[in-house]
Design a protein around this motif. Structure first.
Motif, mmCIF file in Angstrom:
data_model
loop_
_atom_site.group_PDB
_atom_site.id
_atom_site.type_symbol
_atom_site.label_atom_id
_atom_site.label_comp_id
_atom_site.label_asym_id
_atom_site.label_seq_id
_atom_site.Cartn_x
_atom_site.Cartn_y
_atom_site.Cartn_z
ATOM 1 N N LYS A 48 0.246 7.976 -14.361
ATOM 2 C CA LYS A 48 1.901 7.503 -14.531
ATOM 3 C C LYS A 48 2.569 6.942 -12.798
ATOM 4 N N SER A 49 2.751 5.592 -13.301
ATOM 5 C CA SER A 49 2.694 5.340 -11.110
ATOM 6 C C SER A 49 4.044 4.614 -11.435
ATOM 7 N N GLY A 50 5.350 4.517 -12.479
ATOM 8 C CA GLY A 50 6.346 4.656 -11.792
ATOM 9 C C GLY A 50 6.820 3.282 -11.356
ATOM 10 N N GLU A 51 7.899 3.376 -10.740
ATOM 11 C CA GLU A 51 8.401 2.041 -10.906
ATOM 12 C C GLU A 51 8.454 1.980 -9.039
ATOM 13 N N GLY A 52 8.128 0.667 -8.707
ATOM 14 C CA GLY A 52 8.585 0.839 -6.942
ATOM 15 C C GLY A 52 6.846 -0.305 -6.975
ATOM 16 N N ASP A 53 6.949 -0.306 -5.978
ATOM 17 C CA ASP A 53 6.163 -1.586 -5.195
ATOM 18 C C ASP A 53 4.578 -1.740 -6.067
ATOM 19 N N LEU A 54 4.180 -2.997 -6.136
ATOM 20 C CA LEU A 54 3.133 -3.032 -6.666
ATOM 21 C C LEU A 54 1.436 -2.078 -6.047
ATOM 22 N N PRO A 55 1.528 -2.844 -4.515
ATOM 23 C CA PRO A 55 0.558 -1.399 -3.509
ATOM 24 C C PRO A 55 0.527 -0.185 -3.540
ATOM 25 N N THR A 56 1.864 0.738 -4.301
ATOM 26 C CA THR A 56 2.194 2.216 -4.085
ATOM 27 C C THR A 56 1.605 2.198 -5.639
ATOM 28 N N ARG A 57 2.284 1.528 -6.246
ATOM 29 C CA ARG A 57 1.758 1.745 -7.596
ATOM 30 C C ARG A 57 -0.267 2.221 -8.256
ATOM 31 N N LEU A 58 -0.819 0.606 -7.287
ATOM 32 C CA LEU A 58 -1.817 1.286 -7.249
ATOM 33 C C LEU A 58 -2.276 2.141 -6.611
ATOM 34 N N LYS A 59 -1.908 1.753 -5.439
ATOM 35 C CA LYS A 59 -2.713 3.118 -5.509
ATOM 36 C C LYS A 59 -2.320 4.473 -5.340
#
Length: 181
Positions: A34-45
């Motif tokens: 689960k990548s959660g919420e937040g900015d795209l680069p953080t979720r991709l990481k």
């Protein structure tokens, strides 16, 4: 052979790990990243790190991932493609070969029809792997990817070894979901 299947998603990426020995398939693990919420680069990481961790924990021999399908919303398709790219990077960083299958190919391999509903995929995955209950839909899809690869891998390998020298070709390849010489 241990196979890691990935069902990519930006919010939730499903994973499934199975062991194939001969014609028998055995469940090892499944779940979600689960990548959660937040900015795209953080979720991709988060996706990249999660897939990298899976490869370290389960040491698969190969991996398979679902291909992106085109949504009505082009923005959603682009975001899904980026999530898929992060997952693929995690797999190839572990030096795994990565096979790609369309949703139709996966459903066909698991249920016998390419237009199966999500619940049908969940039920068949549970039956094929003798699970005590139904896996979550993202995990079931990822296990379906792994099952599809387990069934397809041997077939393609066998076909590739057929001597086609008389036809002047070195082997077969996939084109629009069909094997062609």
């Amino acid at each position: 052979m241990i196979i890691l299947g990935i069902d990519p998603g930006l919010r939730t990426t499903g994973f499934g790990v199975i062991h194939k020995q001969g014609t028998k398939l055995r469940y090892i693990a499944s779940g979600t990243i689960k990548s959660g919420e937040g900015d795209l680069p953080t979720r991709l990481k988060v996706i990249l790190d999660g897939v990298s961790e899976l490869t370290a924990v389960y040491t698969p021999d190969c991996a398979a991932i679902e291909k992106v399908f085109v949504n009505v919303n082009p923005q959603s398709t682009l975001l899904l493609g980026q999530a898929r790219g992060a997952a693929i990077c995690g797999l190839v960083s572990a030096s795994l070969s990565v096979a790609e299958y369309s949703p139709t190919q996966i459903k066909q391999a698991v249920t016998g029809t390419g237009k199966a509903a999500k619940t049908q995929v969940q039920e068949m995955v549970a039956r094929l792997l003798a699970l005590p209950g139904l896996p979550g839909s993202d995990a079931a899809d990822a296990l379906g990817v792994a099952i599809c690869h387990a069934n397809t891998h041997d077939t393609l390998a066998a076909i590739a070894t057929i001597d086609l020298a008389a036809r002047g070709t070195a082997g077969l390849r996939m084109k629009r979901g069909r094997l062609v010489g």
